[in-house]
Design an enzyme around this catalytic site. Sequence first.
Site, mmCIF file in Angstrom:
data_model
loop_
_atom_site.group_PDB
_atom_site.id
_atom_site.type_symbol
_atom_site.label_atom_id
_atom_site.label_comp_id
_atom_site.label_asym_id
_atom_site.label_seq_id
_atom_site.Cartn_x
_atom_site.Cartn_y
_atom_site.Cartn_z
ATOM 1 N N SER A 122 -4.940 -6.421 -7.372
ATOM 2 C CA SER A 122 -4.066 -7.263 -7.989
ATOM 3 C C SER A 122 -4.301 -8.790 -7.586
ATOM 4 O O SER A 122 -5.174 -9.386 -7.887
ATOM 5 C CB SER A 122 -2.606 -6.879 -7.351
ATOM 6 N N ASP A 181 -1.527 0.498 -16.315
ATOM 7 C CA ASP A 181 -1.119 -0.794 -15.874
ATOM 8 C C ASP A 181 -0.826 -1.485 -16.884
ATOM 9 O O ASP A 181 -1.456 -2.160 -17.702
ATOM 10 C CB ASP A 181 -2.593 -1.218 -15.077
ATOM 11 N N HIS A 190 0.506 -0.159 -12.405
ATOM 12 C CA HIS A 190 -0.181 -1.201 -11.546
ATOM 13 C C HIS A 190 -0.130 -0.687 -9.996
ATOM 14 O O HIS A 190 -1.351 -0.974 -9.532
ATOM 15 C CB HIS A 190 0.521 -2.378 -11.837
HETATM 16 N N1 LIG Z 1 3.609 -3.741 -4.991
HETATM 17 C C1 LIG Z 1 2.726 -5.046 -5.128
HETATM 18 C C2 LIG Z 1 2.414 -5.401 -6.651
HETATM 19 C C3 LIG Z 1 1.660 -6.569 -7.045
HETATM 20 O O1 LIG Z 1 0.447 -6.592 -7.024
HETATM 21 C C4 LIG Z 1 3.095 -6.192 -4.198
HETATM 22 O O2 LIG Z 1 4.047 -6.354 -4.154
HETATM 23 O O3 LIG Z 1 2.165 -6.890 -3.847
#
Ligand SMILES: N[C@@H](CCO)C(=O)O
Length: 401
Positions: A182, A348, A381
């Site tokens: 991410s 995702d 994701h």
């Molecule tokens: N759950 C992850 C999602 C974002 O990549 C976060 O809060 O960082």
Amino acid sequence: MEWQTAEDTVPSSFITDAQIRSLLGKPPATGAWRESDPPGNRRFMGIGPFTFESGQSLPFVRMAYETWGELNADASNAVLIEHALTGDSHAVGEAGDGHPTSGWWQGIIGPGKAIDTDRWFVVVPNMLGGCQGTTGPASAAPDGEAWGPRFPFTTIRDQVTAQAVFADKLGIERWAAVIGGSMGGMNALEWAVSYPDRVERLAVIAAPPVTTADQVALNSVQLEAIRTDPLFHGGDYYDAADGEGPHRGLALARRMALLNYRSPDELNARFARSWQSDINPLGAGGRFAVESYLDFHGNKFTRRFDANSYITVVQAMNSHDVGRDRGGVATALERVTARTVVVGIDTDRLFPVEGQRVIAAGIRGNIDAGHAVVIRSEYGHDGFLIEDELIGEQLTRLLAE
Ligand SMILES: N[C@@H](CCO)C(=O)O
Ligand SMILES: CC(=O)SCCNC(=O)CCNC(=O)[C@H](O)C(C)(C)COP(=O)(O)OP(=O)(O)OC[C@H]1O[C@@H](n2cnc3c(N)ncnc32)[C@H](O)[C@@H]1OP(=O)(O)O
């Protein structure tokens, strides 16, 4: 009082905001002040003054980080793990003692695990602009108050530049691997493009080469939810009584974000049309269970994250364009020399696999000959945080050679 650098004020190993305020003769802060005390397993390193891409600068930046494993004699086994948007340095370990959550990659990092700490020295810093120990909007400025809305606009490149200084100070010239999912994947990719000679292996998981208009749009409504909270006060809320702050706006932003972190199939299968606490949501005062789930996560989030910091890191994601000022994405990716694996998740909807395919096609050291590995997961994701076995397999392949 003249501001001084970490080196000439307090030991650079550990500086709390309370210590900074105390140096300035101020009492400990109250209100919605997110301080990283107690430090838990964290260590802290002052990296000195820092100038952002915008030209703005801070007189002092502190990086919070955690490590696992042993650095070998020639510092050739260091692995940098980059956390996601709201993550922190606590990738392994329990919650408590200053850590709001348990480790977010416990199944991936450890002895005998995909990132084997018997072999690798694993380093996880908190991002610049975050709120878990590294300097961010909630940190103390030279006047002893939080930087708040005065905190400079922060880009992914700023975060990576700060980490490069941090790596220098740790004595790590070249990372054996830089790995992230991410926003962490954005950081990892940016490392490999900015400093190709310093990244031997690279894993980019569930991240795009550039944040698209669609993704900026999703982010913009979240930021607006925070800014329109009456308790936001333009970002100056740290001295509010009883810890008040823009919690409703932040919780709403988190609810919106969560919708793109999970997949429609998962939410439909998991909650269907069920009622929370058996109370009818159709006019009888009840809620659907999925509404309760979103409320729960929104509210929980406000207990561990600072609203200004959220704005800062979301804007950093918006800044992400690996090809900016480099002749475009394809030209930028040609700079990468690392042995690379690129991983996407089929469900995702935040950073769809098309983005990972562009990255995979552009990096010559891709071990999958131009292809992205697409793992199948119902979790969308957030699969990169949940599918330890599938993600671990790919990291094992990367680290095998
Ligand atoms: N759950 C992850 C999602 C974002 O990549 C976060 O809060 O960082
Ligand atoms: C590195 C980083 O990215 S940040 C650090 C980790 N990430 C986060 O904290 C982000 C927010 N959390 C998440 O996104 C997820 O919890 C993950 C990805 C970490 C794990 O996902 P999952 O294991 O599927 O957890 P899930 O999303 O189902 O949440 C479970 C929680 O929802 C609660 N919940 C489930 N259904 C409901 C409901 N109907 N009403 C209220 N609460 C509910 C559970 O009680 C559980 O609570 P707990 O966290 O106190 O144990």
